[in-house]
Scaffold this motif. Structure first.
Motif, PDB file in Angstrom:
ATOM      1  N   GLY A 159       0.796  -1.216   0.000  1.00  0.00           N
ATOM      2  CA  GLY A 159       0.000   0.000   0.000  1.00  0.00           C
ATOM      3  C   GLY A 159       0.828   1.265   0.000  1.00  0.00           C
ATOM      4  O   GLY A 159       0.371   2.316  -0.461  1.00  0.00           O
ATOM      5  N   ARG A 160       2.044   1.181   0.492  1.00  0.00           N
ATOM      6  CA  ARG A 160       2.941   2.348   0.481  1.00  0.00           C
ATOM      7  C   ARG A 160       3.185   2.808  -0.963  1.00  0.00           C
ATOM      8  O   ARG A 160       3.308   3.998  -1.236  1.00  0.00           O
ATOM      9  N   GLU A 161       3.236   1.854  -1.883  1.00  0.00           N
ATOM     10  CA  GLU A 161       3.491   2.173  -3.293  1.00  0.00           C
ATOM     11  C   GLU A 161       2.213   2.253  -4.122  1.00  0.00           C
ATOM     12  O   GLU A 161       2.140   3.027  -5.070  1.00  0.00           O
ATOM     13  N   SER A 162       1.211   1.449  -3.794  1.00  0.00           N
ATOM     14  CA  SER A 162      -0.058   1.482  -4.535  1.00  0.00           C
ATOM     15  C   SER A 162      -1.184   0.932  -3.671  1.00  0.00           C
ATOM     16  O   SER A 162      -1.282  -0.287  -3.490  1.00  0.00           O
ATOM     17  N   PRO A 163      -2.042   1.798  -3.160  1.00  0.00           N
ATOM     18  CA  PRO A 163      -3.186   1.303  -2.391  1.00  0.00           C
ATOM     19  C   PRO A 163      -4.056   0.338  -3.193  1.00  0.00           C
ATOM     20  O   PRO A 163      -4.602  -0.607  -2.635  1.00  0.00           O
ATOM     21  N   GLY A 164      -4.164   0.572  -4.494  1.00  0.00           N
ATOM     22  CA  GLY A 164      -4.984  -0.308  -5.335  1.00  0.00           C
ATOM     23  C   GLY A 164      -4.482  -1.738  -5.349  1.00  0.00           C
ATOM     24  O   GLY A 164      -5.265  -2.687  -5.278  1.00  0.00           O
ATOM     25  N   VAL A 165      -3.174  -1.913  -5.429  1.00  0.00           N
ATOM     26  CA  VAL A 165      -2.597  -3.260  -5.417  1.00  0.00           C
ATOM     27  C   VAL A 165      -2.821  -3.905  -4.051  1.00  0.00           C
ATOM     28  O   VAL A 165      -3.182  -5.084  -3.965  1.00  0.00           O
ATOM     29  N   ALA A 166      -2.643  -3.138  -2.982  1.00  0.00           N
ATOM     30  CA  ALA A 166      -2.840  -3.685  -1.632  1.00  0.00           C
ATOM     31  C   ALA A 166      -4.292  -4.096  -1.415  1.00  0.00           C
ATOM     32  O   ALA A 166      -4.572  -5.186  -0.902  1.00  0.00           O
ATOM     33  N   ILE A 167      -5.224  -3.239  -1.801  1.00  0.00           N
ATOM     34  CA  ILE A 167      -6.645  -3.538  -1.594  1.00  0.00           C
ATOM     35  C   ILE A 167      -7.061  -4.761  -2.401  1.00  0.00           C
ATOM     36  O   ILE A 167      -7.810  -5.614  -1.914  1.00  0.00           O
ATOM     37  N   ALA A 168      -6.574  -4.872  -3.630  1.00  0.00           N
ATOM     38  CA  ALA A 168      -6.907  -6.046  -4.453  1.00  0.00           C
ATOM     39  C   ALA A 168      -6.321  -7.321  -3.866  1.00  0.00           C
ATOM     40  O   ALA A 168      -6.846  -8.412  -4.086  1.00  0.00           O
ATOM     41  N   GLY A 169      -5.235  -7.182  -3.099  1.00  0.00           N
ATOM     42  CA  GLY A 169      -4.610  -8.356  -2.512  1.00  0.00           C
ATOM     43  C   GLY A 169      -5.323  -8.878  -1.280  1.00  0.00           C
ATOM     44  O   GLY A 169      -5.160 -10.052  -0.910  1.00  0.00           O
ATOM     45  N   ILE A 170      -6.107  -8.035  -0.633  1.00  0.00           N
ATOM     46  CA  ILE A 170      -6.781  -8.458   0.597  1.00  0.00           C
ATOM     47  C   ILE A 170      -7.678  -9.673   0.363  1.00  0.00           C
ATOM     48  O   ILE A 170      -7.576 -10.656   1.112  1.00  0.00           O
ATOM     49  N   PRO A 171      -8.542  -9.682  -0.663  1.00  0.00           N
ATOM     50  CA  PRO A 171      -9.340 -10.902  -0.885  1.00  0.00           C
ATOM     51  C   PRO A 171      -8.474 -12.125  -1.168  1.00  0.00           C
ATOM     52  O   PRO A 171      -8.784 -13.233  -0.717  1.00  0.00           O
ATOM     53  N   GLN A 172      -7.389 -11.934  -1.915  1.00  0.00           N
ATOM     54  CA  GLN A 172      -6.525 -13.070  -2.247  1.00  0.00           C
ATOM     55  C   GLN A 172      -5.989 -13.738  -0.987  1.00  0.00           C
ATOM     56  O   GLN A 172      -5.958 -14.968  -0.887  1.00  0.00           O
ATOM     57  N   MET A 173      -5.577 -12.927  -0.025  1.00  0.00           N
ATOM     58  CA  MET A 173      -4.992 -13.477   1.192  1.00  0.00           C
ATOM     59  C   MET A 173      -6.040 -13.857   2.229  1.00  0.00           C
ATOM     60  O   MET A 173      -5.974 -14.922   2.839  1.00  0.00           O
ATOM     61  N   VAL A 174      -7.036 -12.999   2.421  1.00  0.00           N
ATOM     62  CA  VAL A 174      -7.971 -13.171   3.536  1.00  0.00           C
ATOM     63  C   VAL A 174      -9.058 -14.208   3.238  1.00  0.00           C
ATOM     64  O   VAL A 174      -9.502 -14.924   4.135  1.00  0.00           O
ATOM     65  N   PHE A 175      -9.493 -14.308   1.983  1.00  0.00           N
ATOM     66  CA  PHE A 175     -10.532 -15.282   1.657  1.00  0.00           C
ATOM     67  C   PHE A 175      -9.993 -16.708   1.631  1.00  0.00           C
ATOM     68  O   PHE A 175     -10.751 -17.667   1.767  1.00  0.00           O
ATOM     69  N   TRP A 228     -21.987  -4.231  -3.479  1.00  0.00           N
ATOM     70  CA  TRP A 228     -20.581  -3.915  -3.200  1.00  0.00           C
ATOM     71  C   TRP A 228     -19.684  -5.158  -3.264  1.00  0.00           C
ATOM     72  O   TRP A 228     -19.002  -5.515  -2.320  1.00  0.00           O
ATOM     73  N   VAL A 229     -19.700  -5.812  -4.385  1.00  0.00           N
ATOM     74  CA  VAL A 229     -18.905  -7.024  -4.557  1.00  0.00           C
ATOM     75  C   VAL A 229     -17.422  -6.650  -4.598  1.00  0.00           C
ATOM     76  O   VAL A 229     -16.971  -5.932  -5.491  1.00  0.00           O
ATOM     77  N   THR A 230     -16.676  -7.122  -3.627  1.00  0.00           N
ATOM     78  CA  THR A 230     -15.249  -6.830  -3.566  1.00  0.00           C
ATOM     79  C   THR A 230     -14.537  -7.454  -4.751  1.00  0.00           C
ATOM     80  O   THR A 230     -14.597  -8.659  -4.957  1.00  0.00           O
ATOM     81  N   GLN A 231     -13.877  -6.629  -5.538  1.00  0.00           N
ATOM     82  CA  GLN A 231     -13.139  -7.064  -6.725  1.00  0.00           C
ATOM     83  C   GLN A 231     -14.068  -7.671  -7.777  1.00  0.00           C
ATOM     84  O   GLN A 231     -13.672  -8.542  -8.542  1.00  0.00           O
ATOM     85  N   GLY A 232     -15.302  -7.208  -7.817  1.00  0.00           N
ATOM     86  CA  GLY A 232     -16.294  -7.800  -8.705  1.00  0.00           C
ATOM     87  C   GLY A 232     -16.137  -7.475 -10.171  1.00  0.00           C
ATOM     88  O   GLY A 232     -16.775  -8.104 -11.011  1.00  0.00           O
ATOM     89  N   THR A 233     -15.303  -6.495 -10.509  1.00  0.00           N
ATOM     90  CA  THR A 233     -15.138  -6.155 -11.925  1.00  0.00           C
ATOM     91  C   THR A 233     -14.087  -7.007 -12.622  1.00  0.00           C
ATOM     92  O   THR A 233     -14.021  -7.017 -13.850  1.00  0.00           O
ATOM     93  N   PHE A 234     -13.267  -7.702 -11.844  1.00  0.00           N
ATOM     94  CA  PHE A 234     -12.290  -8.614 -12.450  1.00  0.00           C
ATOM     95  C   PHE A 234     -12.011  -9.750 -11.468  1.00  0.00           C
ATOM     96  O   PHE A 234     -11.517  -9.533 -10.387  1.00  0.00           O
ATOM     97  N   TYR A 235     -12.398 -10.937 -11.853  1.00  0.00           N
ATOM     98  CA  TYR A 235     -12.199 -12.093 -10.982  1.00  0.00           C
ATOM     99  C   TYR A 235     -12.306 -13.384 -11.789  1.00  0.00           C
ATOM    100  O   TYR A 235     -12.839 -13.405 -12.888  1.00  0.00           O
ATOM    101  N   ASP A 236     -11.786 -14.452 -11.216  1.00  0.00           N
ATOM    102  CA  ASP A 236     -11.927 -15.795 -11.777  1.00  0.00           C
ATOM    103  C   ASP A 236     -12.839 -16.642 -10.915  1.00  0.00           C
ATOM    104  O   ASP A 236     -13.544 -17.510 -11.415  1.00  0.00           O
ATOM    105  N   VAL A 237     -12.798 -16.416  -9.602  1.00  0.00           N
ATOM    106  CA  VAL A 237     -13.620 -17.156  -8.645  1.00  0.00           C
ATOM    107  C   VAL A 237     -14.267 -16.143  -7.700  1.00  0.00           C
ATOM    108  O   VAL A 237     -13.610 -15.216  -7.255  1.00  0.00           O
ATOM    109  N   MET A 238     -15.562 -16.340  -7.423  1.00  0.00           N
ATOM    110  CA  MET A 238     -16.260 -15.439  -6.517  1.00  0.00           C
ATOM    111  C   MET A 238     -16.838 -16.215  -5.344  1.00  0.00           C
ATOM    112  O   MET A 238     -17.498 -17.234  -5.541  1.00  0.00           O
ATOM    113  N   GLY A 239     -16.588 -15.730  -4.133  1.00  0.00           N
ATOM    114  CA  GLY A 239     -17.223 -16.279  -2.947  1.00  0.00           C
ATOM    115  C   GLY A 239     -18.519 -15.538  -2.694  1.00  0.00           C
ATOM    116  O   GLY A 239     -18.542 -14.307  -2.698  1.00  0.00           O
ATOM    117  N   ILE A 240     -19.599 -16.265  -2.489  1.00  0.00           N
ATOM    118  CA  ILE A 240     -20.920 -15.665  -2.285  1.00  0.00           C
ATOM    119  C   ILE A 240     -21.473 -16.172  -0.956  1.00  0.00           C
ATOM    120  O   ILE A 240     -21.605 -17.377  -0.761  1.00  0.00           O
TER     121      ILE A 240
END
Length: 203
Positions: A77-93, A153-165
């Motif tokens: 996030g220090r370099e790009s908040p967008g990259v950090a935010i997109a990474g949260i679902p990858q790690m946390v889900f 408010w689907v997190t990362q809903g505009t680009f994904y391969d797998v969605m948790g519902i």
């Protein structure tokens, strides 16, 4: 030596910082031009093992906790908040997927390796935690669940391969996942996680 971080966590912090400064910083404005850069960096983080942080070692993860996760997201996030935010679902889900053997066996490695981008659809129009007023999201038909509902408010809903519902199923808290090519797979828990393939489910 840090008062708060172990030697291993300090190493993860340093390698995450070096990656972010070398690969993210020079191109960080690309994060505002579309999802391609964010997706590329998320896949790189997967290759570097960052999304394995919260997954037990027995399932191919690092077996770390929230402190290590925060260290990684702070550096990204220090370099790009967008990259950090997109990474949260990858790690946390990823740990949530472990609630279902069927789902984790099918999708976990792809998510934590960065091969698959994951999204999350949890917010019911009645309120994300207002279970008493939520309608059922799915109905059981044989071994399958048929999803029929709305999520906001689907997190990362505009680009994904797998969605948790996540949602209620037949008056019980439930959740489902799907990928871009297959129908939803059930898991057996009071609050269920299911995978929805891209294009397989829409509100």
């Amino acid at each position: 030596m840090s008062r708060f971080l172990s030697d291993e966590q300090r190493q993860i912090q340093q390698t995450s910082r070096a990656f972010a400064q070398k690969e993210i910083r020079p191109r960080r404005l690309e994060a505002y031009q579309g999802h391609e850069f964010i997706t590329e960096m998320a896949r790189r983080c997967g290759e570097l093992g960052r999304w394995r942080t919260l997954v037990p070692e027995s399932r191919g993860g690092l077996g770390h906790g929230a402190t290590t996760a925060c260290v990684i997201f702070e550096e990204l996030g220090r370099e790009s908040p967008g990259v950090a935010i997109a990474g949260i679902p990858q790690m946390v889900f990823a740990p949530v997927m472990l609630l279902s053997d069927a789902i984790s066996d099918r999708y976990l490695e792809g998510v934590i390796s960065g091969e698959l981008m994951i999204a999350g659809a949890f917010s019911d129009p009645a309120g994300v935690a207002n279970y008493a007023e939520q309608s059922d999201l799915a109905v059981r038909e044989g071994d399958d669940y048929v999803l029929n509902g709305t999520r906001l408010w689907v997190t990362q809903g505009t680009f994904y391969d797998v969605m948790g519902i996540a949602g209620l199923v037949e008056a019980g808290s439930d959740c489902s996942t799907s990928n871009a090519a297959t129908p939803a797979s059930p898991c057996h828990r009071s609050r269920r996680w299911a995978s929805a393939p891209r294009g397989a489910w829409s509100p």
